[in-house]
Design an enzyme around this catalytic site. Structure first.
Site, PDB file in Angstrom:
ATOM      1  N   CYS A   1      -0.445  -7.813  -1.090  1.00 22.34           N
ATOM      2  CA  CYS A   1      -1.097  -7.746  -0.029  1.00 22.34           C
ATOM      3  C   CYS A   1      -2.082  -6.870  -0.283  1.00 22.34           C
ATOM      4  O   CYS A   1      -3.228  -6.882   0.269  1.00 22.34           O
ATOM      5  CB  CYS A   1      -0.510  -8.105   1.112  1.00 22.34           C
ATOM      6  SG  CYS A   1       0.255  -9.460   1.654  1.00 22.34           S
ATOM      7  N   MET A   2      -1.578  -5.658  -0.739  1.00 25.55           N
ATOM      8  CA  MET A   2      -2.379  -4.170  -0.370  1.00 25.55           C
ATOM      9  C   MET A   2      -3.161  -3.918  -1.555  1.00 25.55           C
ATOM     10  O   MET A   2      -3.682  -2.921  -1.601  1.00 25.55           O
ATOM     11  CB  MET A   2      -1.208  -2.970  -0.124  1.00 25.55           C
ATOM     12  CG  MET A   2      -0.718  -3.152   1.358  1.00 25.55           C
ATOM     13  SD  MET A   2       0.622  -1.779   1.351  1.00 25.55           S
ATOM     14  CE  MET A   2       1.519  -1.784  -0.004  1.00 25.55           C
TER      15      MET A   2
END
EC number: 3.5.3.6
Length: 404
Positions: free
Chosen positions: A392-393
């Site tokens: 996600c990051m």
């Protein structure tokens, strides 16, 4: 950097050797989170900001130690805001928020126009309160409390995967579903449209189109995408993306995968991620339940088959006998649920059989290691409060072609 000096970009899989990636180091926007607003801003808690920054720095350090170029969104945005055209575009976009009204919108545009690029970039991410903005002649401003936001903060900016996704040699600036996140695509859009690095990169998608988020898009293999359909991505968004990638000729098969529309499974990459060419870490209950619809080009139309079991459809599309699955848990339902919630399935592959994962998911990580996957662990106690892991990051902007 000049456009001539810009490196080549492109992503054709989840596991080809990672060359470059876009991150956002969390900052002042996290300090805006309070018990009053954290739910609306999509956080399950109020993170300790300094520790979150330390954790993120460790994540970036692991990437650079393994030869990955780390591009920071805030730095790219700041460089874009040196350009008058980019400044005007972002100012007009932010000031057009209908909640501001005509007077405050006009005054805000003037305020933003007077900021230097560094301060402007900070305000666009961290937000701006009435008190920080100063006096105004608008009714909207008069009726606001001092701590209310004239510009909302964007604490989810650190989840760079969602606001853009690379498919082959093109980038899709996505259409975010949650109101708290929609303005993130203003920032990524500015970077991709104005930064010299990306001047010649084809653009696949637009935030004005049907909802589609990068966390739902998995490049299972060259030519094959799986796209989750649930809380954040709509069937119409998948169909639009499928038509666009078929037109470019970079993708031959798109698997539309319905997932439960709830917080724990907001994106497909919270349920499963690729860790090798034909191996996937997956939330155990999903391994049997997930189905998918297979979308392929049919002249100037699309053909849709299914539904059928996702893992079977994926293996056929990829061209292997089976996708090997590594579970967060099998009979231990409680552990599987806990580690799925803590992003145990949300890994970032740096190369085939090498993945970054949160250290807290000890059972899942042990399973991966036993299966021969090298796991590079990072702390994530504070980063995880926004419900996102290493995948996600990170927004990969370049991977080595998988065939190589």
């Amino acid at each position: 950097m000049s456009a001539d000096a810009a490196p080549a970009y492109g992503v054709d899989s989840e596991v080809g050797r990672l060359r470059s990636v876009m991150l956002h180091r969390p900052g002042g926007e996290l300090r805006r989170l309070t018990p009053r607003n954290n739910g609306a801003l999509l956080f399950d808690g109020i993170p300790w900001v300094e520790r979150a920054q330390e954790e993120h720095d460790r994540f970036a350090g692991v990437l650079t130690e393994h030869g990955v170029e780390v591009l920071y969104l805030s730095a790219l945005l700041r460089e874009c805001l040196e350009l008058e055209e980019a400044r005007e575009a972002v100012t007009v976009g932010v000031a057009a928020d209908p909640r501001l009204g005509q007077t405050l919108g006009r005054e805000l545009a003037a305020f933003l126009s007077g900021l230097d690029p560094e301060r402007l970039a900070s305000v666009l991410v961290e937000g701006l309160t009435k008190e920080e903005f100063g006096p105004s002649s608008s009714l909207r401003h008069r009726m606001m409390r001092a701590v209310e936001f004239v510009i909302d903060p964007l604490p989810n900016t650190m989840f760079t995967r969602d606001s853009s996704v690379w498919i082959g040699d093109a980038v899709a600036v996505t259409s975010l579903a949650m109101p708290a996140r929609r303005r993130e695509t203003t920032l990524t859009g500015i970077v991709y449209h104005h930064h010299p690095r990306f001047a010649d990169v084809p653009k696949l998608y637009d935030p004005s189109l049907e909802h589609l988020e990068g966390g739902d898009v998995l490049a299972l293999a060259p030519g094959v995408l799986a796209v989750g359909v649930g809380e954040r991505t709509t069937p119409a968004g998948v169909e639009r993306l499928a038509r666009k990638v078929f037109e470019r000729g970079t993708i031959r098969t798109v698997l539309a995968v319905p997932i439960a529309q709830r917080r724990a499974t907001m994106h497909l990459d919270t349920v499963c991620t690729m860790v090798d060419r034909d191996r996937m870490v997956i939330y155990a209950p999903a391994a049997q339940r997930l189905e998918s619809y297979t979308i392929t080009p049919d002249g100037d139309r699309i053909a849709i088959d299914g539904p059928r079991r996702f893992l079977d459809a994926a293996a056929e599309a990829v061209g292997v006998d089976a996708i090997e699955t590594i579970h967060t848990g099998e009979r231990d339902v409680v552990t599987a649920e806990r580690e799925q919630w803590d992003d145990g399935n949300n890994t970032l592959a740096l190369a085939p059989g090498v993945a970054v994962a949160y250290e807290r998911n000890t059972v899942t990580n042990a399973r991966l290691e036993r299966a021969g996957v090298k796991v590079l662990t990072i702390p994530g106690s504070e980063l995880g409060s926004g419900r996102g892991g290493p995948r996600c990051m990170s927004c990969p902007t370049s991977r080595a072609p998988l065939a190589a």
